[in-house]
Write a protein that holds these residues in place. Structure first.
Motif, PDB file in Angstrom:
ATOM      1  N   PRO A  68       0.843  -1.202   0.000  1.00 55.46           N
ATOM      2  CA  PRO A  68       0.000   0.000   0.000  1.00 55.46           C
ATOM      3  C   PRO A  68       0.876   1.250   0.000  1.00 55.46           C
ATOM      4  O   PRO A  68       1.884   1.306   0.719  1.00 55.46           O
ATOM      5  CB  PRO A  68      -0.803  -0.111   1.291  1.00 55.46           C
ATOM      6  CG  PRO A  68      -0.230  -1.229   2.066  1.00 55.46           C
ATOM      7  CD  PRO A  68       0.715  -1.992   1.201  1.00 55.46           C
ATOM      8  N   ALA A  69       0.520   2.208  -0.818  1.00 56.60           N
ATOM      9  CA  ALA A  69       1.290   3.447  -0.905  1.00 56.60           C
ATOM     10  C   ALA A  69       1.077   4.250   0.370  1.00 56.60           C
ATOM     11  O   ALA A  69      -0.056   4.472   0.802  1.00 56.60           O
ATOM     12  CB  ALA A  69       0.852   4.250  -2.124  1.00 56.60           C
ATOM     13  N   GLU A  70       2.189   4.646   0.999  1.00 55.35           N
ATOM     14  CA  GLU A  70       2.076   5.424   2.223  1.00 55.35           C
ATOM     15  C   GLU A  70       3.269   6.345   2.398  1.00 55.35           C
ATOM     16  O   GLU A  70       4.322   6.153   1.805  1.00 55.35           O
ATOM     17  CB  GLU A  70       1.919   4.535   3.455  1.00 55.35           C
ATOM     18  CG  GLU A  70       3.151   3.802   3.882  1.00 55.35           C
ATOM     19  CD  GLU A  70       2.960   3.073   5.214  1.00 55.35           C
ATOM     20  OE1 GLU A  70       1.860   3.063   5.787  1.00 55.35           O
ATOM     21  OE2 GLU A  70       3.954   2.512   5.681  1.00 55.35           O
ATOM     22  N   ARG A  71       3.052   7.361   3.236  1.00 55.17           N
ATOM     23  CA  ARG A  71       4.096   8.319   3.600  1.00 55.17           C
ATOM     24  C   ARG A  71       4.295   8.227   5.109  1.00 55.17           C
ATOM     25  O   ARG A  71       3.336   8.202   5.870  1.00 55.17           O
ATOM     26  CB  ARG A  71       3.684   9.727   3.232  1.00 55.17           C
ATOM     27  CG  ARG A  71       4.651  10.798   3.723  1.00 55.17           C
ATOM     28  CD  ARG A  71       4.213  12.204   3.349  1.00 55.17           C
ATOM     29  NE  ARG A  71       4.230  12.339   1.897  1.00 55.17           N
ATOM     30  CZ  ARG A  71       3.181  12.748   1.182  1.00 55.17           C
ATOM     31  NH1 ARG A  71       2.049  13.062   1.759  1.00 55.17           N
ATOM     32  NH2 ARG A  71       3.275  12.830  -0.129  1.00 55.17           N
ATOM     33  N   GLN A  72       5.570   8.185   5.524  1.00 52.97           N
ATOM     34  CA  GLN A  72       5.914   8.167   6.946  1.00 52.97           C
ATOM     35  C   GLN A  72       6.836   9.343   7.246  1.00 52.97           C
ATOM     36  O   GLN A  72       7.814   9.557   6.531  1.00 52.97           O
ATOM     37  CB  GLN A  72       6.646   6.877   7.316  1.00 52.97           C
ATOM     38  CG  GLN A  72       5.851   5.625   7.106  1.00 52.97           C
ATOM     39  CD  GLN A  72       6.679   4.386   7.442  1.00 52.97           C
ATOM     40  OE1 GLN A  72       7.506   4.406   8.335  1.00 52.97           O
ATOM     41  NE2 GLN A  72       6.440   3.314   6.703  1.00 52.97           N
ATOM     42  N   VAL A  73       6.500  10.083   8.280  1.00 50.66           N
ATOM     43  CA  VAL A  73       7.396  11.116   8.776  1.00 50.66           C
ATOM     44  C   VAL A  73       8.228  10.447   9.861  1.00 50.66           C
ATOM     45  O   VAL A  73       7.683   9.767  10.739  1.00 50.66           O
ATOM     46  CB  VAL A  73       6.601  12.321   9.334  1.00 50.66           C
ATOM     47  CG1 VAL A  73       7.553  13.347   9.950  1.00 50.66           C
ATOM     48  CG2 VAL A  73       5.757  12.951   8.237  1.00 50.66           C
ATOM     49  N   GLN A  74       9.550  10.638   9.785  1.00 46.47           N
ATOM     50  CA  GLN A  74      10.449   9.861  10.643  1.00 46.47           C
ATOM     51  C   GLN A  74      11.543  10.714  11.284  1.00 46.47           C
ATOM     52  O   GLN A  74      11.946  11.730  10.724  1.00 46.47           O
ATOM     53  CB  GLN A  74      11.134   8.764   9.817  1.00 46.47           C
ATOM     54  CG  GLN A  74      10.191   7.832   9.127  1.00 46.47           C
ATOM     55  CD  GLN A  74      10.880   6.895   8.154  1.00 46.47           C
ATOM     56  OE1 GLN A  74      11.884   7.256   7.544  1.00 46.47           O
ATOM     57  NE2 GLN A  74      10.354   5.700   8.009  1.00 46.47           N
ATOM     58  N   ARG A  75      12.006  10.246  12.428  1.00 52.90           N
ATOM     59  CA  ARG A  75      13.215  10.761  13.057  1.00 52.90           C
ATOM     60  C   ARG A  75      14.269   9.677  12.850  1.00 52.90           C
ATOM     61  O   ARG A  75      14.053   8.515  13.208  1.00 52.90           O
ATOM     62  CB  ARG A  75      12.992  11.033  14.540  1.00 52.90           C
ATOM     63  CG  ARG A  75      14.214  11.634  15.215  1.00 52.90           C
ATOM     64  CD  ARG A  75      13.991  11.985  16.674  1.00 52.90           C
ATOM     65  NE  ARG A  75      13.542  10.831  17.429  1.00 52.90           N
ATOM     66  CZ  ARG A  75      12.397  10.768  18.119  1.00 52.90           C
ATOM     67  NH1 ARG A  75      11.573  11.785  18.150  1.00 52.90           N
ATOM     68  NH2 ARG A  75      12.079   9.677  18.788  1.00 52.90           N
ATOM     69  N   ILE A  76      15.390  10.036  12.273  1.00 53.65           N
ATOM     70  CA  ILE A  76      16.432   9.072  11.905  1.00 53.65           C
ATOM     71  C   ILE A  76      17.715   9.426  12.646  1.00 53.65           C
ATOM     72  O   ILE A  76      18.161  10.577  12.603  1.00 53.65           O
ATOM     73  CB  ILE A  76      16.691   9.099  10.384  1.00 53.65           C
ATOM     74  CG1 ILE A  76      15.394   8.857   9.629  1.00 53.65           C
ATOM     75  CG2 ILE A  76      17.775   8.107   9.990  1.00 53.65           C
ATOM     76  CD1 ILE A  76      15.373   9.436   8.249  1.00 53.65           C
ATOM     77  N   THR A  77      18.270   8.448  13.307  1.00 53.68           N
ATOM     78  CA  THR A  77      19.554   8.630  13.983  1.00 53.68           C
ATOM     79  C   THR A  77      20.520   7.585  13.440  1.00 53.68           C
ATOM     80  O   THR A  77      20.189   6.399  13.398  1.00 53.68           O
ATOM     81  CB  THR A  77      19.405   8.444  15.506  1.00 53.68           C
ATOM     82  OG1 THR A  77      18.409   9.333  15.982  1.00 53.68           O
ATOM     83  CG2 THR A  77      20.711   8.737  16.215  1.00 53.68           C
ATOM     84  N   ILE A  78      21.670   8.060  13.008  1.00 54.27           N
ATOM     85  CA  ILE A  78      22.715   7.156  12.532  1.00 54.27           C
ATOM     86  C   ILE A  78      23.944   7.410  13.395  1.00 54.27           C
ATOM     87  O   ILE A  78      24.547   8.490  13.332  1.00 54.27           O
ATOM     88  CB  ILE A  78      23.048   7.373  11.045  1.00 54.27           C
ATOM     89  CG1 ILE A  78      21.792   7.230  10.175  1.00 54.27           C
ATOM     90  CG2 ILE A  78      24.133   6.398  10.599  1.00 54.27           C
ATOM     91  CD1 ILE A  78      21.998   7.592   8.720  1.00 54.27           C
ATOM     92  N   ALA A  79      24.279   6.430  14.222  1.00 52.97           N
ATOM     93  CA  ALA A  79      25.474   6.517  15.055  1.00 52.97           C
ATOM     94  C   ALA A  79      26.577   5.713  14.387  1.00 52.97           C
ATOM     95  O   ALA A  79      26.350   4.585  13.957  1.00 52.97           O
ATOM     96  CB  ALA A  79      25.179   5.971  16.452  1.00 52.97           C
ATOM     97  N   TYR A  80      27.756   6.292  14.279  1.00 56.13           N
ATOM     98  CA  TYR A  80      28.885   5.634  13.651  1.00 56.13           C
ATOM     99  C   TYR A  80      30.134   5.977  14.452  1.00 56.13           C
ATOM    100  O   TYR A  80      30.098   6.871  15.306  1.00 56.13           O
ATOM    101  CB  TYR A  80      29.005   6.017  12.169  1.00 56.13           C
ATOM    102  CG  TYR A  80      29.079   7.506  11.901  1.00 56.13           C
ATOM    103  CD1 TYR A  80      30.291   8.122  11.655  1.00 56.13           C
ATOM    104  CD2 TYR A  80      27.928   8.291  11.895  1.00 56.13           C
ATOM    105  CE1 TYR A  80      30.364   9.483  11.411  1.00 56.13           C
ATOM    106  CE2 TYR A  80      28.001   9.649  11.655  1.00 56.13           C
ATOM    107  CZ  TYR A  80      29.213  10.233  11.409  1.00 56.13           C
ATOM    108  OH  TYR A  80      29.294  11.580  11.175  1.00 56.13           O
TER     109      TYR A  80
END
Length: 182
Positions: free
Chosen positions: A44-56
């Motif tokens: 199903p086509a959908e949009r998600q608003v997200q908080r993204i954290t990338i720890a490296y």
């Protein structure tokens, strides 16, 4: 003959990304090739608003983003505070359109999209050399093992997903803030 040997040698060194028709492949880790999966028209086509954290190992990125899954495309767009760093990726199954600004050099666009795909659907990674197993984590998780070594751990909660890339010391956590059909 010599040209064929050179092409074979380059394909072994660079994974499937150097083979004709496979320009959207990468190595998730040493010996773990992955080619981007085409968008699934049944999703199903959908949009998600997200908080993204990338720890490296050298730092951490905190981004706000939007992920759209459509029948014919998978779109990721994210930006950090004041617009830096930022990324926009659109994958239609044949072409990966990209705009990147201010991201650390090790975050190749194909590799990032591949990590997002594996995090969302771990079964997409089936290279024949490793296997997914239910992990012993504080939340439901799966671990990808190869030669007895844990390469990836994928965990899911009610509104979040996390992928730990053990060989590179990278952890990507995506928290969904809102979801809406398109």
């Amino acid at each position: 003959m010599r040209r064929s040997l050179i092409l074979l040698w380059l394909s072994v060194l660079g994974g499937c990304s150097l083979l004709p028709g496979y320009s959207h492949c990468t190595r998730l880790a040493e010996g773990v090739p992955y080619c981007l999966a085409a968008p699934d028209p049944a999703q199903p086509a959908e949009r998600q608003v997200q908080r993204i954290t990338i720890a490296y190992p050298d730092g951490q990125l905190a981004l706000m983003g939007v992920e759209e899954q459509q029948a014919n495309a998978w779109v990721l767009a994210a930006a950090g505070p004041l617009g830096q760093p930022s990324l926009s990726l659109r994958w239609d199954g044949e072409t990966l359109s990209q705009q990147l600004q201010g991201l650390p050099g090790q975050f190749d666009p194909v590799w990032l999209m591949a990590l997002v795909q594996v995090m969302a659907q771990p079964e997409r990674l089936a290279d024949g050399a490793g296997q997914w197993h239910d992990g012993e984590c504080d939340v439901p998780c799966q671990r990808y093992l190869r030669d007895g070594n844990v390469l990836f751990t994928v965990a899911h909660g009610a509104n979040w997903q996390r992928l730990e890339h053990h060989p590179y010391g990278i952890t990507m956590t995506v928290t969904t803030l809102s979801r809406e059909p398109l």
